[in-house]
Design an enzyme around this catalytic site. Structure first.
Site, PDB file in Angstrom:
ATOM      1  N   ARG A  70       3.237   5.807 -22.004  1.00  0.00           N
ATOM      2  CA  ARG A  70       4.333   6.773 -22.113  1.00  0.00           C
ATOM      3  C   ARG A  70       4.613   7.098 -23.589  1.00  0.00           C
ATOM      4  O   ARG A  70       4.733   8.255 -23.971  1.00  0.00           O
ATOM      5  CB  ARG A  70       5.580   6.228 -21.419  1.00  0.00           C
ATOM      6  CG  ARG A  70       5.437   6.221 -19.903  1.00  0.00           C
ATOM      7  CD  ARG A  70       6.494   5.401 -19.187  1.00  0.00           C
ATOM      8  NE  ARG A  70       6.505   5.741 -17.761  1.00  0.00           N
ATOM      9  CZ  ARG A  70       7.152   5.065 -16.822  1.00  0.00           C
ATOM     10  NH1 ARG A  70       7.872   3.984 -17.155  1.00  0.00           N
ATOM     11  NH2 ARG A  70       7.103   5.435 -15.562  1.00  0.00           N
ATOM     12  N   HIS A  77      10.237  -4.972 -19.623  1.00  0.00           N
ATOM     13  CA  HIS A  77      10.049  -3.633 -19.021  1.00  0.00           C
ATOM     14  C   HIS A  77      11.422  -3.107 -18.632  1.00  0.00           C
ATOM     15  O   HIS A  77      11.860  -3.219 -17.493  1.00  0.00           O
ATOM     16  CB  HIS A  77       9.142  -3.716 -17.789  1.00  0.00           C
ATOM     17  CG  HIS A  77       8.872  -2.376 -17.175  1.00  0.00           C
ATOM     18  ND1 HIS A  77       8.434  -1.296 -17.899  1.00  0.00           N
ATOM     19  CD2 HIS A  77       8.982  -1.962 -15.888  1.00  0.00           C
ATOM     20  CE1 HIS A  77       8.294  -0.261 -17.093  1.00  0.00           C
ATOM     21  NE2 HIS A  77       8.627  -0.629 -15.871  1.00  0.00           N
ATOM     22  N   GLY A  94       0.826  -1.217   0.000  1.00  0.00           N
ATOM     23  CA  GLY A  94       0.000   0.000   0.000  1.00  0.00           C
ATOM     24  C   GLY A  94       0.855   1.260   0.000  1.00  0.00           C
ATOM     25  O   GLY A  94       0.500   2.260   0.622  1.00  0.00           O
ATOM     26  N   GLY A  95       1.966   1.191  -0.725  1.00  0.00           N
ATOM     27  CA  GLY A  95       2.868   2.353  -0.776  1.00  0.00           C
ATOM     28  C   GLY A  95       2.453   3.338  -1.847  1.00  0.00           C
ATOM     29  O   GLY A  95       1.261   3.551  -2.088  1.00  0.00           O
ATOM     30  N   GLN A  96       3.457   3.905  -2.515  1.00  0.00           N
ATOM     31  CA  GLN A  96       3.184   4.969  -3.497  1.00  0.00           C
ATOM     32  C   GLN A  96       2.178   4.511  -4.555  1.00  0.00           C
ATOM     33  O   GLN A  96       1.210   5.184  -4.863  1.00  0.00           O
ATOM     34  CB  GLN A  96       4.494   5.366  -4.181  1.00  0.00           C
ATOM     35  CG  GLN A  96       5.503   6.061  -3.263  1.00  0.00           C
ATOM     36  CD  GLN A  96       5.167   7.529  -3.107  1.00  0.00           C
ATOM     37  OE1 GLN A  96       4.227   7.876  -2.383  1.00  0.00           O
ATOM     38  NE2 GLN A  96       5.902   8.353  -3.802  1.00  0.00           N
TER      39      GLN A  96
HETATM   40  O1  TXD Z   1       5.693  -0.616 -14.606  1.00  0.00           O
HETATM   41  C1  TXD Z   1       6.076  -1.193 -13.589  1.00  0.00           C
HETATM   42  N1  TXD Z   1       5.798  -2.472 -13.381  1.00  0.00           N
HETATM   43  C2  TXD Z   1       6.913  -0.418 -12.557  1.00  0.00           C
HETATM   44  C3  TXD Z   1       6.905  -1.103 -11.212  1.00  0.00           C
HETATM   45  C4  TXD Z   1       6.568   1.008 -12.486  1.00  0.00           C
HETATM   46  C5  TXD Z   1       6.956   1.722 -11.375  1.00  0.00           C
HETATM   47  C6  TXD Z   1       7.386   1.092 -10.098  1.00  0.00           C
HETATM   48  N2  TXD Z   1       7.575  -0.306 -10.191  1.00  0.00           N
HETATM   49  C7  TXD Z   1       7.859  -1.090  -8.974  1.00  0.00           C
HETATM   50  O2  TXD Z   1       6.697  -1.221  -8.147  1.00  0.00           O
HETATM   51  C8  TXD Z   1       8.892  -0.519  -8.066  1.00  0.00           C
HETATM   52  O3  TXD Z   1      10.194  -0.678  -8.595  1.00  0.00           O
HETATM   53  C9  TXD Z   1       8.652  -1.360  -6.825  1.00  0.00           C
HETATM   54  O4  TXD Z   1       9.274  -2.608  -6.998  1.00  0.00           O
HETATM   55  C10 TXD Z   1       7.124  -1.540  -6.830  1.00  0.00           C
HETATM   56  C11 TXD Z   1       6.403  -0.668  -5.867  1.00  0.00           C
HETATM   57  O5  TXD Z   1       6.743   0.666  -6.084  1.00  0.00           O
HETATM   58  P1  TXD Z   1       6.227   1.769  -5.028  1.00  0.00           P
HETATM   59  O6  TXD Z   1       6.695   3.091  -5.521  1.00  0.00           O
HETATM   60  O7  TXD Z   1       4.785   1.560  -4.719  1.00  0.00           O
HETATM   61  O8  TXD Z   1       7.094   1.387  -3.745  1.00  0.00           O
HETATM   62  P2  TXD Z   1       6.772   1.741  -2.206  1.00  0.00           P
HETATM   63  O9  TXD Z   1       6.102   3.056  -2.093  1.00  0.00           O
HETATM   64  O10 TXD Z   1       8.049   1.481  -1.469  1.00  0.00           O
HETATM   65  O11 TXD Z   1       5.702   0.629  -1.808  1.00  0.00           O
HETATM   66  C12 TXD Z   1       6.071  -0.714  -1.682  1.00  0.00           C
HETATM   67  C13 TXD Z   1       5.255  -1.264  -0.517  1.00  0.00           C
HETATM   68  C14 TXD Z   1       5.656  -0.618   0.824  1.00  0.00           C
HETATM   69  O12 TXD Z   1       4.516  -0.050   1.437  1.00  0.00           O
HETATM   70  C15 TXD Z   1       6.219  -1.780   1.621  1.00  0.00           C
HETATM   71  O13 TXD Z   1       5.957  -1.714   3.018  1.00  0.00           O
HETATM   72  C16 TXD Z   1       5.454  -2.928   0.982  1.00  0.00           C
HETATM   73  O14 TXD Z   1       5.524  -2.652  -0.405  1.00  0.00           O
HETATM   74  N3  TXD Z   1       6.008  -4.242   1.257  1.00  0.00           N
HETATM   75  C17 TXD Z   1       5.235  -5.313   1.451  1.00  0.00           C
HETATM   76  N4  TXD Z   1       3.892  -5.433   1.379  1.00  0.00           N
HETATM   77  C18 TXD Z   1       3.430  -6.669   1.619  1.00  0.00           C
HETATM   78  N5  TXD Z   1       4.195  -7.760   1.907  1.00  0.00           N
HETATM   79  C19 TXD Z   1       5.534  -7.637   1.982  1.00  0.00           C
HETATM   80  N6  TXD Z   1       6.303  -8.708   2.276  1.00  0.00           N
HETATM   81  C20 TXD Z   1       6.116  -6.367   1.742  1.00  0.00           C
HETATM   82  N7  TXD Z   1       7.401  -5.900   1.724  1.00  0.00           N
HETATM   83  C21 TXD Z   1       7.307  -4.592   1.416  1.00  0.00           C
END
Ligand code: TXD
Length: 311
Positions: free
Chosen positions: A154, A178, A11-13
């Protein structure tokens, strides 16, 4: 008929925008799942969007949790769990950390939401969706990766900016992994039915293709502390909506190829029909020799990253 249920694993960004958009579009009820250390903020995000729903008048029951059982019965699972890039990092730099997280998540989804249509977003995307599929054991129709919808968005956005035309009338697709080897297809891109190659010079088209391939890094550098989140979320929601409403859209998704394009056993971006059956069909394109060469380069790149997934 009961409402659909969507689980955002992470539930991050991106996850928070996914939750907001799923609720705003009334795709169903939304569970935001994350690790215990941030359960409070997840509950806060769910409550905050619930209050926004009253202001904007959309109906969705949202909740935040760190208990995997709360995703039980989800129709759609969208996975962003994992670390994002920081400036100077490649998507592949995330592999080791994120594959461990994805393995845990895949087991949790297998246990609590075994019938969910799973959209993986976590990077390095093509390897992570491969890992999720392998650990979950789900059929290939039930697992796909979101990247091509974003990369194509994009491509279309940059063309719209260049030509000052509505993005509604720009059609095209991006094949492959990607990453920097992705393959925009100018030959098959049209603007209101007019071939792009008849509107823009080859130099300008290549400049836009280059910017498309590097668009993720451009945002990582601009943000300084993470990667894109509005555009990935908006892209994954298109896929979830096509599944839940059986829209049968044809979207570029990372799907398991078993012979298509001469590729066997890799998840990679190809045109897919997404409907109630999940990834219902992969469409093959008759490529030119130059396009085939670009595709084989991206296949090699994806093969290399995927081979580092030791599961
Ligand atoms: O096009 C695409 N597929 C890409 C993907 C485009 C942009 C970003 N891309 C990737 O998405 C990026 O490189 C990351 O690997 C993910 C998530 O990016 P985001 O910006 O949302 O990262 P955040 O804000 O750090 O959120 C990740 C969340 C964070 O709240 C952590 O606490 C949580 O993941 N997290 C978990 N949730 C559940 N279970 C576990 N084990 C866990 N570990 C971390």
């Amino acid at each position: 008929m009961a409402r659909n249920k969507l689980a955002m694993i992470g539930g991050g960004q991106i996850g928070q925008i996914l939750a907001l958009q799923a609720a705003q579009k009334e795709l169903g009820d939304v569970v935001i799942y994350d690790i215990p250390q941030v359960e409070g903020p997840m509950k806060g995000k769910a409550l905050d969007i619930t209050q926004m729903a009253a202001a904007e008048e959309f109906d969705s029951r949202l909740s935040g949790t760190s208990s995997f059982e709360d995703i039980a019965g989800s129709d759609v699972v969208i996975v962003t769990a994992g670390l994002p890039r920081k400036p100077g990092m490649s998507r592949d730099d995330l592999l080791k950390t994120n594959v461990d997280i994805i393995s845990k998540v895949a087991n949790g989804v297998k246990q609590h939401a075994p019938n969910a249509f799973c959209i993986i977003i976590t990077n390095p995307l093509d390897a992570m969706v491969y890992a999720f599929h392998k650990v979950s054991g789900f059929p290939k129709t039930q697992v796909c990766g979101m990247a091509g919808v974003l990369d194509t968005a994009r491509w279309r956005a940059f063309i719209g900016m260049e030509l000052d035309v509505s993005v509604e009338d720009i059609a095209g697709t991006v094949l492959g992994g990607h990453g920097p080897t992705m393959v925009p297809l100018p030959r098959l891109t049209t603007v209101g039915g007019v071939p792009l190659t008849e509107i823009l010079s080859a130099d300008r088209i290549e400049a836009i293709a280059k910017r498309t391939r590097e668009a993720g890094t451009e945002l990582v550098n601009l943000y300084g502390n993470g990667s894109a989140f509005f555009s990935p979320a908006g892209s994954a929601i298109q896929m979830a909506e096509s599944y839940l409403k059986d829209k049968k859209r044809v979207l570029p998704c990372a799907a398991l190829c078993e012979g298509e394009y001469g590729i066997d056993g890799l998840f990679i971006g190809v045109p897919c029909r997404i409907g109630a059956g999940g990834v219902e069909k992969i469409y093959e394109i008759a490529l030119t020799d130059d396009e085939k060469a670009l595709l084989s380069a991206t296949v090699e790149a994806v093969k290399k990253t995927t081979s580092e997934v030791k599961l």
